[in-house]
Structures are given as C-alpha cells and as structure tokens.
Motif scaffolding. Structure first.
Motif, PDB file in Angstrom:
ATOM      1  N   PHE A 145     -14.862 -32.493 -11.623  1.00 47.63           N
ATOM      2  CA  PHE A 145     -14.637 -31.165 -11.043  1.00 47.63           C
ATOM      3  C   PHE A 145     -15.648 -30.838  -9.945  1.00 47.63           C
ATOM      4  N   THR A 146     -16.930 -31.069 -10.214  1.00 51.62           N
ATOM      5  CA  THR A 146     -17.983 -30.605  -9.308  1.00 51.62           C
ATOM      6  C   THR A 146     -17.871 -31.245  -7.934  1.00 51.62           C
ATOM      7  N   ILE A 147     -17.816 -32.582  -7.877  1.00 53.12           N
ATOM      8  CA  ILE A 147     -17.721 -33.274  -6.595  1.00 53.12           C
ATOM      9  C   ILE A 147     -16.412 -32.932  -5.905  1.00 53.12           C
ATOM     10  N   THR A 148     -15.334 -32.902  -6.668  1.00 53.17           N
ATOM     11  CA  THR A 148     -14.021 -32.610  -6.089  1.00 53.17           C
ATOM     12  C   THR A 148     -13.973 -31.215  -5.480  1.00 53.17           C
ATOM     13  N   GLN A 149     -14.580 -30.251  -6.156  1.00 53.86           N
ATOM     14  CA  GLN A 149     -14.548 -28.877  -5.667  1.00 53.86           C
ATOM     15  C   GLN A 149     -15.217 -28.743  -4.303  1.00 53.86           C
ATOM     16  N   LEU A 150     -16.312 -29.467  -4.080  1.00 49.07           N
ATOM     17  CA  LEU A 150     -17.033 -29.353  -2.819  1.00 49.07           C
ATOM     18  C   LEU A 150     -16.421 -30.215  -1.716  1.00 49.07           C
ATOM     19  N   VAL A 151     -15.891 -31.377  -2.067  1.00 52.26           N
ATOM     20  CA  VAL A 151     -15.432 -32.322  -1.046  1.00 52.26           C
ATOM     21  C   VAL A 151     -13.974 -32.116  -0.672  1.00 52.26           C
ATOM     22  N   ALA A 152     -13.158 -31.637  -1.620  1.00 47.02           N
ATOM     23  CA  ALA A 152     -11.716 -31.519  -1.376  1.00 47.02           C
ATOM     24  C   ALA A 152     -11.420 -30.552  -0.237  1.00 47.02           C
ATOM     25  N   GLY A 153     -10.425 -30.923   0.547  1.00 47.48           N
ATOM     26  CA  GLY A 153      -9.978 -30.068   1.640  1.00 47.48           C
ATOM     27  C   GLY A 153      -8.661 -29.407   1.301  1.00 47.48           C
ATOM     28  N   PRO A 154      -8.036 -28.749   2.265  1.00 46.04           N
ATOM     29  CA  PRO A 154      -6.738 -28.088   2.029  1.00 46.04           C
ATOM     30  C   PRO A 154      -5.676 -29.104   1.597  1.00 46.04           C
ATOM     31  N   GLY A 155      -4.906 -28.734   0.600  1.00 42.75           N
ATOM     32  CA  GLY A 155      -3.842 -29.606   0.131  1.00 42.75           C
ATOM     33  C   GLY A 155      -4.309 -30.762  -0.719  1.00 42.75           C
ATOM     34  N   GLN A 156      -5.584 -30.759  -1.124  1.00 42.58           N
ATOM     35  CA  GLN A 156      -6.130 -31.862  -1.924  1.00 42.58           C
ATOM     36  C   GLN A 156      -6.506 -31.385  -3.331  1.00 42.58           C
ATOM     37  N   THR A 157      -5.764 -30.441  -3.845  1.00 40.30           N
ATOM     38  CA  THR A 157      -6.041 -29.893  -5.176  1.00 40.30           C
ATOM     39  C   THR A 157      -5.749 -30.940  -6.242  1.00 40.30           C
ATOM     40  N   THR A 158      -6.702 -31.148  -7.124  1.00 33.82           N
ATOM     41  CA  THR A 158      -6.505 -32.045  -8.256  1.00 33.82           C
ATOM     42  C   THR A 158      -6.282 -31.214  -9.525  1.00 33.82           C
ATOM     43  N   LEU A 159      -5.986 -31.899 -10.621  1.00 35.73           N
ATOM     44  CA  LEU A 159      -5.690 -31.189 -11.862  1.00 35.73           C
ATOM     45  C   LEU A 159      -6.861 -30.319 -12.339  1.00 35.73           C
ATOM     46  N   PRO A 160      -8.113 -30.815 -12.352  1.00 38.15           N
ATOM     47  CA  PRO A 160      -9.219 -29.940 -12.754  1.00 38.15           C
ATOM     48  C   PRO A 160      -9.362 -28.702 -11.860  1.00 38.15           C
ATOM     49  N   LEU A 161      -9.156 -28.872 -10.545  1.00 34.34           N
ATOM     50  CA  LEU A 161      -9.230 -27.718  -9.643  1.00 34.34           C
ATOM     51  C   LEU A 161      -8.084 -26.741  -9.915  1.00 34.34           C
ATOM     52  N   PHE A 162      -6.905 -27.260 -10.218  1.00 35.48           N
ATOM     53  CA  PHE A 162      -5.764 -26.396 -10.530  1.00 35.48           C
ATOM     54  C   PHE A 162      -6.045 -25.563 -11.781  1.00 35.48           C
ATOM     55  N   ILE A 163      -6.609 -26.222 -12.800  1.00 40.10           N
ATOM     56  CA  ILE A 163      -6.933 -25.500 -14.031  1.00 40.10           C
ATOM     57  C   ILE A 163      -7.980 -24.430 -13.757  1.00 40.10           C
ATOM     58  N   TRP A 164      -8.988 -24.762 -12.952  1.00 38.46           N
ATOM     59  CA  TRP A 164     -10.033 -23.800 -12.611  1.00 38.46           C
ATOM     60  C   TRP A 164      -9.445 -22.585 -11.896  1.00 38.46           C
ATOM     61  N   ASN A 165      -8.539 -22.821 -10.973  1.00 39.88           N
ATOM     62  CA  ASN A 165      -7.918 -21.699 -10.264  1.00 39.88           C
ATOM     63  C   ASN A 165      -7.060 -20.852 -11.196  1.00 39.88           C
ATOM     64  N   GLN A 166      -6.439 -21.493 -12.177  1.00 39.22           N
ATOM     65  CA  GLN A 166      -5.568 -20.758 -13.084  1.00 39.22           C
ATOM     66  C   GLN A 166      -6.352 -19.894 -14.071  1.00 39.22           C
ATOM     67  N   ILE A 167      -7.509 -20.367 -14.524  1.00 42.85           N
ATOM     68  CA  ILE A 167      -8.249 -19.588 -15.528  1.00 42.85           C
ATOM     69  C   ILE A 167      -8.935 -18.367 -14.921  1.00 42.85           C
ATOM     70  N   ARG A 168      -8.949 -18.253 -13.609  1.00 41.52           N
ATOM     71  CA  ARG A 168      -9.482 -17.055 -12.982  1.00 41.52           C
ATOM     72  C   ARG A 168      -8.466 -15.919 -13.036  1.00 41.52           C
ATOM     73  N   ARG A 169      -7.254 -16.249 -13.489  1.00 44.57           N
ATOM     74  CA  ARG A 169      -6.213 -15.252 -13.671  1.00 44.57           C
ATOM     75  C   ARG A 169      -5.967 -15.098 -15.179  1.00 44.57           C
ATOM     76  N   PRO A 170      -5.101 -14.188 -15.590  1.00 49.11           N
ATOM     77  CA  PRO A 170      -4.771 -14.102 -17.028  1.00 49.11           C
ATOM     78  C   PRO A 170      -4.264 -15.440 -17.559  1.00 49.11           C
ATOM     79  N   MET A 171      -4.764 -15.843 -18.718  1.00 52.54           N
ATOM     80  CA  MET A 171      -4.421 -17.140 -19.303  1.00 52.54           C
ATOM     81  C   MET A 171      -2.925 -17.208 -19.615  1.00 52.54           C
ATOM     82  N   THR A 172      -2.345 -18.372 -19.362  1.00 49.62           N
ATOM     83  CA  THR A 172      -0.929 -18.594 -19.637  1.00 49.62           C
ATOM     84  C   THR A 172      -0.783 -19.810 -20.554  1.00 49.62           C
ATOM     85  N   PRO A 173       0.341 -19.944 -21.237  1.00 50.93           N
ATOM     86  CA  PRO A 173       0.553 -21.112 -22.103  1.00 50.93           C
ATOM     87  C   PRO A 173       0.504 -22.428 -21.339  1.00 50.93           C
ATOM     88  N   GLU A 174       0.895 -22.405 -20.056  1.00 56.82           N
ATOM     89  CA  GLU A 174       0.878 -23.638 -19.269  1.00 56.82           C
ATOM     90  C   GLU A 174      -0.540 -24.185 -19.138  1.00 56.82           C
TER      91      GLU A 174
END
Length: 201
Positions: A145-174
């Motif tokens: 997560f850490t390296i990916t978060q800093l190095v990734a550019g637009p359109g380069q979202t990985t699964l850990p980054l997707f989960i991180w973005n989702q937990i900043r919102r109300p939690m969902t079953p997905e």
C-alpha cells in the motif's frame, strides 16, 4: 487487473534477479564487496517502507524532470520489483546454502559444463526455494500500500488503494468481502511458502 499485472510482473522479475544474486553470492569464492552487496540487497527489509516510498517517488520525479521519462505503470512495477527482491532472495539463498556442493563437483568430474550442471542439478534442487521466494514476493507486491500510494499515477489504482478509498466512506458489504478475500489469499500464499520450506527440509 492493475494489481495482478504489477504483482505477477514484479514477482517474475524479482525472483529471477534474486536467484541470480543468490547464486552469485553463494557459488563463488568470497570477494571483498560481498558483505556490502548483501547489505544493499537487504536494504528494503531494514529501511522503513515509507522512507523507501519517498525515495522511490523522488527518484522517478528526478528521472522525469531530467529526461522526460515517465513509464506510467512501469514505475510501479520497478518499485515493487526492487522492494520484493530481498523477500525472494532470502529463501533462495537459504536453499542454496543447504545444498550439497559435492553434487556439482561430481558433475564437473563427469565433464559436465557449468551451464548443464546448473540446468540438470542445481536448478531442480533449487525449485522449492524459488517457489517459496516467488510466493513471498507475490504477496508482498499484491498487498503493498505505502509505496503504491506514493508512486501510482492516474488510472493506476490497485486493490489496496481501492480498499483505502472505500473505507473513507461508509462501510459497505463489498469492502468487507474484498478485504476477506485479500486476507485469505495472503494467508494461503504465506502457508504455501511455509509448507514448501518445511517439505524442503
């Protein structure tokens, strides 16, 4: 898709590099720079990951500014590959150190060239270590997560980054389901690496 592309590519390249490094550091006579080389290979294990991430980001920014080179997702693959090398290197080196050198000497006595000795004797015996190292490298890249978060550019979202973005919102079953699957895959691969190592012994 991004996660699998990055993880698989980084695993293949880092495992190949770790195998070559392990062979070059265990199957040769000791040389002066050997301790320094060992330290450099293991730096990602000793340096905090956030420091590695910032240094990697600075390096890619410098390359982009100086030469106008931006590899896009290739930057992530390079960063993950470098970070995964020591995780693949340790089990491969351990396997090489456990191997009996008399087998190589016997092959040389039978006039087998070095490449044939490696292909017919060393490599088959080294496969468990390579598989164990590859499993560890894959899970490290897959979960990073850490390296990916800093190095990734637009359109380069990985699964850990997707989960991180989702937990900043109300939690969902997905998110819960994805997190459970991710944890299960991690446990499975670590268990496979452990079982391979145990069977090897």
């Amino acid at each position: 898709k991004n996660t699998m592309i990055i993880a698989v590519t980084a695993t293949v390249v880092s495992t190949a590099a770790a195998t070559l490094a392990a062979i070059g550091m265990t199957r040769v006579r000791p040389w002066k720079g050997l301790p320094a080389a060992f330290m450099v290979i293991n730096l990602p294990l000793m340096v905090p990951e956030i420091v590695t991430a910032v240094a990697t980001l600075s390096f890619f920014a410098l390359v982009a500014a100086a030469f106008g080179i931006n590899l896009g997702i290739g930057n992530l693959i390079i960063a993950h590959t470098v970070f995964c090398i020591p995780f693949a290197y340790m089990p491969i080196r351990a396997r090489l150190e456990d191997m009996d050198l008399t087998l190589d000497h016997a092959a040389a006595d039978l006039y087998a060239p070095p490449w044939k000795t490696f292909r017919r004797i060393t490599l088959p015996l080294l496969v468990p270590g390579i598989m164990s190292g590859a499993a560890l490298a894959f899970i490290v890249s897959f979960d990073d997560f850490t390296i990916t978060q800093l190095v990734a550019g637009p359109g380069q979202t990985t699964l850990p980054l997707f989960i991180w973005n989702q937990i900043r919102r109300p939690m969902t079953p997905e998110v819960n389901a994805i997190s459970t699957i991710l944890l299960s895959v991690s446990i499975l691969l670590v268990a496979v690496s452990f079982l391979i190592t145990r069977r090897r012994r």
